[in-house]
Design a protein around this motif. Structure first.
Motif, PDB file in Angstrom:
ATOM      1  N   PHE A  91       0.821  -1.211   0.000  1.00  0.00           N
ATOM      2  CA  PHE A  91       0.000   0.000   0.000  1.00  0.00           C
ATOM      3  C   PHE A  91       0.856   1.262   0.000  1.00  0.00           C
ATOM      4  O   PHE A  91       1.830   1.364   0.758  1.00  0.00           O
ATOM      5  CB  PHE A  91      -0.919   0.019   1.227  1.00  0.00           C
ATOM      6  N   HIS A  92       0.462   2.220  -0.831  1.00  0.00           N
ATOM      7  CA  HIS A  92       1.092   3.536  -0.861  1.00  0.00           C
ATOM      8  C   HIS A  92      -0.004   4.584  -1.079  1.00  0.00           C
ATOM      9  O   HIS A  92      -0.946   4.361  -1.841  1.00  0.00           O
ATOM     10  CB  HIS A  92       2.115   3.642  -1.994  1.00  0.00           C
ATOM     11  N   PHE A  93       0.149   5.729  -0.428  1.00  0.00           N
ATOM     12  CA  PHE A  93      -0.688   6.913  -0.649  1.00  0.00           C
ATOM     13  C   PHE A  93      -2.153   6.717  -0.221  1.00  0.00           C
ATOM     14  O   PHE A  93      -2.652   7.495   0.598  1.00  0.00           O
ATOM     15  CB  PHE A  93      -0.633   7.353  -2.123  1.00  0.00           C
ATOM     16  N   ASN A  94      -2.862   5.741  -0.772  1.00  0.00           N
ATOM     17  CA  ASN A  94      -4.298   5.606  -0.509  1.00  0.00           C
ATOM     18  C   ASN A  94      -4.658   4.338   0.246  1.00  0.00           C
ATOM     19  O   ASN A  94      -5.811   3.912   0.258  1.00  0.00           O
ATOM     20  CB  ASN A  94      -5.083   5.662  -1.823  1.00  0.00           C
ATOM     21  N   GLY A  95      -3.674   3.727   0.886  1.00  0.00           N
ATOM     22  CA  GLY A  95      -3.924   2.473   1.589  1.00  0.00           C
ATOM     23  C   GLY A  95      -4.963   2.609   2.687  1.00  0.00           C
ATOM     24  O   GLY A  95      -5.759   1.676   2.925  1.00  0.00           O
ATOM     25  N   HIS A  96      -4.996   3.750   3.361  1.00  0.00           N
ATOM     26  CA  HIS A  96      -5.964   3.953   4.442  1.00  0.00           C
ATOM     27  C   HIS A  96      -7.396   3.888   3.917  1.00  0.00           C
ATOM     28  O   HIS A  96      -8.288   3.368   4.585  1.00  0.00           O
ATOM     29  CB  HIS A  96      -5.704   5.295   5.135  1.00  0.00           C
ATOM     30  N   LYS A  97      -7.603   4.394   2.702  1.00  0.00           N
ATOM     31  CA  LYS A  97      -8.940   4.362   2.115  1.00  0.00           C
ATOM     32  C   LYS A  97      -9.301   2.946   1.641  1.00  0.00           C
ATOM     33  O   LYS A  97     -10.404   2.463   1.888  1.00  0.00           O
ATOM     34  CB  LYS A  97      -9.023   5.330   0.930  1.00  0.00           C
ATOM     35  N   LEU A  98      -8.366   2.308   0.961  1.00  0.00           N
ATOM     36  CA  LEU A  98      -8.659   0.995   0.400  1.00  0.00           C
ATOM     37  C   LEU A  98      -8.918  -0.045   1.484  1.00  0.00           C
ATOM     38  O   LEU A  98      -9.827  -0.868   1.352  1.00  0.00           O
ATOM     39  CB  LEU A  98      -7.506   0.548  -0.500  1.00  0.00           C
ATOM     40  N   LEU A  99      -8.124  -0.038   2.542  1.00  0.00           N
ATOM     41  CA  LEU A  99      -8.323  -1.013   3.613  1.00  0.00           C
ATOM     42  C   LEU A  99      -9.636  -0.772   4.348  1.00  0.00           C
ATOM     43  O   LEU A  99     -10.302  -1.713   4.793  1.00  0.00           O
ATOM     44  CB  LEU A  99      -7.152  -0.948   4.596  1.00  0.00           C
ATOM     45  N   THR A 100     -10.020   0.504   4.473  1.00  0.00           N
ATOM     46  CA  THR A 100     -11.261   0.836   5.179  1.00  0.00           C
ATOM     47  C   THR A 100     -12.483   0.550   4.328  1.00  0.00           C
ATOM     48  O   THR A 100     -13.484  -0.001   4.811  1.00  0.00           O
ATOM     49  CB  THR A 100     -11.252   2.320   5.587  1.00  0.00           C
ATOM     50  N   GLN A 101     -12.398   0.894   3.043  1.00  0.00           N
ATOM     51  CA  GLN A 101     -13.566   0.767   2.166  1.00  0.00           C
ATOM     52  C   GLN A 101     -13.783  -0.656   1.657  1.00  0.00           C
ATOM     53  O   GLN A 101     -14.886  -0.994   1.226  1.00  0.00           O
ATOM     54  CB  GLN A 101     -13.412   1.733   0.980  1.00  0.00           C
ATOM     55  N   TYR A 102     -12.722  -1.476   1.691  1.00  0.00           N
ATOM     56  CA  TYR A 102     -12.839  -2.836   1.163  1.00  0.00           C
ATOM     57  C   TYR A 102     -12.380  -3.837   2.216  1.00  0.00           C
ATOM     58  O   TYR A 102     -11.278  -4.381   2.154  1.00  0.00           O
ATOM     59  CB  TYR A 102     -12.026  -2.971  -0.135  1.00  0.00           C
ATOM     60  N   PRO A 103     -13.241  -4.086   3.198  1.00  0.00           N
ATOM     61  CA  PRO A 103     -12.869  -4.997   4.298  1.00  0.00           C
ATOM     62  C   PRO A 103     -12.564  -6.414   3.830  1.00  0.00           C
ATOM     63  O   PRO A 103     -11.773  -7.111   4.463  1.00  0.00           O
ATOM     64  CB  PRO A 103     -14.101  -4.957   5.208  1.00  0.00           C
ATOM     65  N   GLU A 104     -13.182  -6.858   2.723  1.00  0.00           N
ATOM     66  CA  GLU A 104     -12.871  -8.194   2.209  1.00  0.00           C
ATOM     67  C   GLU A 104     -11.407  -8.283   1.779  1.00  0.00           C
ATOM     68  O   GLU A 104     -10.761  -9.324   1.929  1.00  0.00           O
ATOM     69  CB  GLU A 104     -13.785  -8.542   1.035  1.00  0.00           C
ATOM     70  N   CYS A 105     -10.883  -7.187   1.238  1.00  0.00           N
ATOM     71  CA  CYS A 105      -9.464  -7.127   0.865  1.00  0.00           C
ATOM     72  C   CYS A 105      -8.602  -7.190   2.119  1.00  0.00           C
ATOM     73  O   CYS A 105      -7.635  -7.962   2.178  1.00  0.00           O
ATOM     74  CB  CYS A 105      -9.189  -5.842   0.093  1.00  0.00           C
ATOM     75  N   ALA A 106      -8.954  -6.395   3.112  1.00  0.00           N
ATOM     76  CA  ALA A 106      -8.192  -6.363   4.362  1.00  0.00           C
ATOM     77  C   ALA A 106      -8.157  -7.737   5.022  1.00  0.00           C
ATOM     78  O   ALA A 106      -7.142  -8.140   5.599  1.00  0.00           O
ATOM     79  CB  ALA A 106      -8.788  -5.328   5.318  1.00  0.00           C
ATOM     80  N   GLN A 107      -9.259  -8.473   4.913  1.00  0.00           N
ATOM     81  CA  GLN A 107      -9.343  -9.788   5.542  1.00  0.00           C
ATOM     82  C   GLN A 107      -8.585 -10.840   4.744  1.00  0.00           C
ATOM     83  O   GLN A 107      -7.924 -11.722   5.305  1.00  0.00           O
ATOM     84  CB  GLN A 107     -10.813 -10.204   5.666  1.00  0.00           C
ATOM     85  N   ALA A 108      -8.630 -10.768   3.417  1.00  0.00           N
ATOM     86  CA  ALA A 108      -8.031 -11.803   2.568  1.00  0.00           C
ATOM     87  C   ALA A 108      -6.509 -11.767   2.581  1.00  0.00           C
ATOM     88  O   ALA A 108      -5.860 -12.796   2.378  1.00  0.00           O
ATOM     89  CB  ALA A 108      -8.542 -11.657   1.136  1.00  0.00           C
ATOM     90  N   LEU A 109      -5.925 -10.601   2.807  1.00  0.00           N
ATOM     91  CA  LEU A 109      -4.467 -10.481   2.835  1.00  0.00           C
ATOM     92  C   LEU A 109      -3.906 -11.070   4.129  1.00  0.00           C
ATOM     93  O   LEU A 109      -4.515 -10.957   5.192  1.00  0.00           O
ATOM     94  CB  LEU A 109      -4.052  -9.017   2.709  1.00  0.00           C
ATOM     95  N   ALA A 110      -2.727 -11.655   4.042  1.00  0.00           N
ATOM     96  CA  ALA A 110      -2.086 -12.221   5.231  1.00  0.00           C
ATOM     97  C   ALA A 110      -1.222 -11.199   5.941  1.00  0.00           C
ATOM     98  O   ALA A 110      -0.872 -11.387   7.116  1.00  0.00           O
ATOM     99  CB  ALA A 110      -1.233 -13.428   4.840  1.00  0.00           C
TER     100      ALA A 110
END
Length: 408
Positions: A91-110
């Motif tokens: 993640f760079h620059f917009n990681g805070h938005k992507l992790l917050t807006q897409y919880p399925e992404c946040a969960q799927a990553l190790a």
């Protein structure tokens, strides 16, 4: 396998899915895809290739909403193919938005990778960094705080450069930059702990493109913390230059017991497979006797006595054959990755080197008798003749593996 002659830097064990980084465990190999992450088919294909080559962690770029949406589907597709390699989100620059807006992404990553220099500026920086760490805490994910000298925290740079300029004995600029890298990593790690991330969920890296800079920074970092450390020479370059530079830096640190996970950041030749960086990482660890991945093929460089290319082709073919077969051989024949195979080109060093290997062949040099003795564990067992020596020797190697490494 030989034991490392050095004591490892004391680190916390960081679970990343089924893989544990640090805590005196074997050094883990990491790689990164170069596909557009939103292209699910291409990304899954490359992740599988990297995992099959031996990458134990694979990092993906997560830079757009489309990429974030693709992560859960990539994970599902990999699981369906029986590929359990942990995925790391970069993640760079917009990681805070992507992790917050897409919880399925946040969960799927190790695991998440955050660059402190690219998480915002001024008043926004602290809140954006906090948002990413809070997501990691919520989903119980480890984080690599990865400082890179190409994108350092400019506020920290200005502050420390000013402090140095006003010092009674100012340091050289290079020395200050190294210190900035270390301070950035440590300060952000401590802030992550304040926000709730445990020590055993933090990995640090300070990537530089200069060999001596990288060595100096990691030696300092290892003295000042017990976090798990990820090693890598950033922007290493292409071909021989990238391989030599990466090896020069990482070999020094690994020999000193510094480093828990590594990546070789090679620029691939156009159209070349991404897997080369994995193979180079394996060869570094195997050369240092830290880990074994495939039987070592010993071959002479050739000289005026070896005008034939038979031994060169045989060495190449045997090495490729063993590496290709290792996923199967390792399961069926435990310990086979410790085996050494010698393919020599003439009688000068050929018989001696062959005797030192588990199995070796000494091919005839120019003007010598056209026979090739084969040695197993120091004893000559057969002499090969004819135009099909290569095929015969491969069968001998197969028989040796089955007779010496079969369970029980």
């Amino acid at each position: 396998m030989s034991k490392s002659p050095v004591e490892r830097h004391c680190t916390q064990g960081v679970p990343v899915g089924p893989v544990v980084i640090g805590d005196n465990r074997p050094v883990v190999i990491q790689s990164m895809t170069n596909t557009d992450t939103s292209d699910i088919t291409a990304t899954v294909k490359q992740v599988v290739e990297l995992a099959e080559a031996g990458s134990e962690l694979v990092r993906l770029t997560v830079n757009t909403e489309e990429a974030a949406q693709a992560i859960p589907q990539i994970r599902e597709a990999l699981d369906q193919r029986g590929c359990s390699v942990p995925l790391i989100g970069d993640f760079h620059f917009n990681g805070h938005k992507l992790l917050t807006q897409y919880p399925e992404c946040a969960q799927a990553l190790a695991k998440y990778r955050i660059n402190p220099g690219n998480v915002g500026r001024g008043a926004h920086r602290d809140s954006q960094f906090a948002s990413m760490i809070e997501m990691a805490v919520h989903y119980d994910k480890p984080v690599r705080i990865g400082v890179n000298w190409g994108s350092m925290d400019q506020e920290l740079v200005v502050r420390m450069m000013d402090e140095n300029a006003n010092a009674s004995r100012p340091k050289e600029t290079d020395e200050v930059i190294r210190e900035i890298m270390v301070v950035s990593a440590l300060e952000n790690a401590k802030q992550a702990e304040v926000l709730g991330l445990r020590q055993d969920q933090i990995v640090l890296s300070c990537k530089m493109s200069g060999v001596q800079d990288l060595i100096a920074v990691y030696q300092e970092l290892a003295q000042r913390c017990s976090y798990a450390l990820h090693l890598g020479l950033t922007e290493a370059g292409m071909g021989a230059r990238g391989i030599v530079a990466s090896t020069s830096a990482l070999a020094v640190l690994l020999q000193q017991g510094i480093g828990d996970t590594i990546r070789i950041s090679l620029t691939p030749e156009p159209g070349a497979p991404r897997t080369e960086e994995v193979i180079v990482a394996q060869e570094i660890l195997q050369a240092l006797e830290l880990r074994n991945f495939t039987p070592a093929v010993i071959a002479c460089p050739g000289c005026g006595r070896t005008s034939s290319t038979v031994f060169q082709q045989l060495a190449k073919d045997i090495q490729a054959y063993l590496r290709q077969q290792m996923p199967v051989l390792r399961k069926l024949f435990p310990g086979v990755d410790n085996m050494t195979v010698a393919v020599m080109g003439c009688v000068v060093n050929g018989p001696g080197e062959s005797k030192h290997a588990n199995i070796g062949i000494s091919l005839p040099g120019s003007g010598e008798t056209p026979v090739a003795p084969v040695y197993e564990d120091g004893e000559k067992t057969v002499t090969l003749k004819g135009n099909d020596i290569a095929e015969k020797f491969q069968k001998v190697v197969d028989c040796y593996v089955r007779s010496h490494y079969s369970p029980g």
